[in-house]
Design an enzyme around this catalytic site. Structure first.
Site, PDB file in Angstrom:
ATOM      1  N   TYR A  95      53.615  65.908  14.365  1.00  0.00           N
ATOM      2  CA  TYR A  95      53.109  65.511  13.051  1.00  0.00           C
ATOM      3  C   TYR A  95      53.024  66.721  12.122  1.00  0.00           C
ATOM      4  CZ  TYR A  95      49.973  64.003   9.363  1.00  0.00           C
ATOM      5  OH  TYR A  95      49.430  63.744   8.124  1.00  0.00           O
ATOM      6  N   SER A 145      42.333  67.596   1.159  1.00  0.00           N
ATOM      7  CA  SER A 145      43.034  66.327   0.975  1.00  0.00           C
ATOM      8  C   SER A 145      42.071  65.152   1.093  1.00  0.00           C
ATOM      9  CB  SER A 145      44.143  66.189   2.021  1.00  0.00           C
ATOM     10  OG  SER A 145      44.683  64.874   2.018  1.00  0.00           O
ATOM     11  N   TYR A 164      44.410  61.326  -3.537  1.00  0.00           N
ATOM     12  CA  TYR A 164      45.393  60.251  -3.388  1.00  0.00           C
ATOM     13  C   TYR A 164      44.924  59.121  -4.297  1.00  0.00           C
ATOM     14  CZ  TYR A 164      48.182  61.878   0.593  1.00  0.00           C
ATOM     15  OH  TYR A 164      49.055  62.552   1.403  1.00  0.00           O
ATOM     16  N   ARG A 182      59.136  58.774   8.904  1.00  0.00           N
ATOM     17  CA  ARG A 182      59.022  59.890   9.845  1.00  0.00           C
ATOM     18  C   ARG A 182      59.228  59.392  11.271  1.00  0.00           C
ATOM     19  NH1 ARG A 182      53.577  61.945   6.685  1.00  0.00           N
ATOM     20  NH2 ARG A 182      54.638  62.282   4.680  1.00  0.00           N
ATOM     21  N   LYS A 240      50.524  67.765  -8.579  1.00  0.00           N
ATOM     22  CA  LYS A 240      51.257  68.298  -7.426  1.00  0.00           C
ATOM     23  C   LYS A 240      52.411  67.355  -7.072  1.00  0.00           C
ATOM     24  CE  LYS A 240      50.415  69.889  -2.655  1.00  0.00           C
ATOM     25  NZ  LYS A 240      51.420  69.085  -1.939  1.00  0.00           N
ATOM     26  N   HIS A 297      56.283  68.035  -1.026  1.00  0.00           N
ATOM     27  CA  HIS A 297      55.402  67.568   0.047  1.00  0.00           C
ATOM     28  C   HIS A 297      55.817  68.152   1.389  1.00  0.00           C
ATOM     29  CE1 HIS A 297      52.105  64.548   0.198  1.00  0.00           C
ATOM     30  NE2 HIS A 297      52.326  64.583   1.506  1.00  0.00           N
ATOM     31  N   ARG A 329      58.432  66.261   3.477  1.00  0.00           N
ATOM     32  CA  ARG A 329      57.977  65.101   4.259  1.00  0.00           C
ATOM     33  C   ARG A 329      58.175  63.773   3.542  1.00  0.00           C
ATOM     34  NH1 ARG A 329      54.613  66.326   8.487  1.00  0.00           N
ATOM     35  NH2 ARG A 329      53.142  64.632   8.169  1.00  0.00           N
TER      36      ARG A 329
END
Length: 382
Positions: free
Chosen positions: A30, A112, A135, A170, A257, A281, A284
């Protein structure tokens, strides 16, 4: 040069290798992986390292200072700790370890929304100096409540994220059944048993949770319900209609961002933001996209006098920080480098990694006869 870090691990690559030995495979993959075929993870760093710096050895030189002003605050180095989700999954208590180290070294720590400590705890550990990355919630009431909490915690900078209109595809995380908490398949249990230090620390600190979001989550969610909650709670696609209320509400510095184009940089300026972070990112989200260094120079040259231009994604070392700043970044952020450090060395990892990066960057600056961080662009080899 005084050595103030653990000399067994004198590079971020050493920390990465040790992290791989210390944490379960699902957690390491991860941390280490990108999306799809990991093309852009590799491209980010390889293309950044194509930037060449030019020394001027005979120039008069009185010494080099890493101190850098950003938004009126003087930091002790031109880099900070980028926001990373699920930090406590990779190493128990990781965000608190990093927040403390960032405060001790006087660099920014960005929390985050989806990491494993709360806004309030990060603020406590940094004496109100931690930044917060939002977020974007689907509901205005939830957005407003989280922003009010960040304001009450005295966060000086709010970072909003524009590069997650969808979550990245992913494959490794899908194979590992990664969620919060991770799916405990037989394979994952065997991985945990093979990492006893990680397992003991996890038992000591407890199962990681989305601490900032806990007040809004129904108790006792299983994995399927948690996934549904996250999908319903967040709407990652930003636009003018979503940014304007945040700009009106947030009185501190506001940063966008995930900027990867001139268009988005222009929009950020038009909407009254204070800074942008050129980022993909960490590779990702869009494997077929450009590396971050590609658009940085143009964006910095065209808009650097109108807005603070920063960069993350692909930066792993002190020389990488120098390359990014010579290409126009006012400031830089790293995520993986610090998480490798904490995953490798536990509670010593934050302090070690910051000290290592400072030493590397100091050496580059002395080699270039570069007296301060604003002088980097003069040392870019054409």
């Amino acid at each position: 040069m005084a050595i103030t870090f653990d000399t067994r691990y004198p590079s971020v690559d050493d920390l990465r290798k040790q992290a791989q030995n210390k944490i379960p495979k699902f957690a390491f993959e991860y941390l280490d992986g990108g999306c799809n075929e990991d093309v852009n993870v590799i491209r980010n760093t390889s293309e950044l390292r194509g930037v060449q710096l030019k020394p001027n050895y005979l120039r008069a030189h009185q010494g080099s200072s890493l101190k850098t002003k950003l938004f009126g605050i003087e930091y002790d180095a031109p880099f900070g700790i980028a926001p990373v989700g699920l930090q406590g999954l990779m190493w128990p208590n990781a965000p608190e370890i990093l927040a403390k180290a960032a405060h001790q070294h006087n660099i920014p720590f960005v929390l985050s929304t989806v990491t494993t400590t709360s806004i309030e705890r990060a603020s406590e550990l940094t004496e109100g100096k931690s930044w917060f990355q939002l977020y974007h919630p689907s509901e205005d009431a939830l957005r407003d409540d989280i922003i009010k909490r960040a304001e009450a915690a005295h966060c000086p900078v709010l970072v909003i994220l524009c590069d997650v209109p969808t979550f990245g595809f992913r494959p490794r995380d899908i194979r590992n059944g990664l969620a919060m908490p991770p799916k405990m398949s037989v394979k994952n249990i065997l991985q945990v048993l093979g990492r006893p230090h990680w397992a003991l620390e996890t038992l000591k600190h407890g199962q990681p949770n989305f601490e900032t979001l806990k007040p809004y989550m129904p108790p006792g969610l299983d994995l399927k319900q948690l996934g549904k909650f996250m999908d319903q709670t967040f709407s990652g696609r930003l636009n003018e209609e979503k940014i304007k209320p945040i700009r009106d509400m947030w009185k501190g510095k506001l940063v966008l961002k995930g900027v990867a184009s001139e268009f988005d940089a222009q929009e950020a300026i038009r909407l009254g933001l204070d800074g942008i972070i050129v980022s993909n990112h960490g590779g990702r989200q869009l494997d077929a996209g450009e590396s971050t260094i590609k658009p940085l120079s143009t964006i910095a040259e065209k808009y650097g006098d109108q807005i603070e231009v920063m960069m993350d994604s692909g930066i792993r070392s002190g020389p990488d920080v120098a390359r990014a700043m010579a290409s126009g970044a006012k400031f830089t952020f790293m995520g993986r480098s610090f998480m490798y450090g904490v995953s490798a060395l536990g509670k010593a990892g934050g302090d070690h990694t910051i000290a290592l990066l400072k030493a590397e960057l100091q050496q580059v600056m002395e080699q270039l006869c570069c007296e301060d961080t604003s002088s980097f662009p003069y040392h870019l080899a054409k």
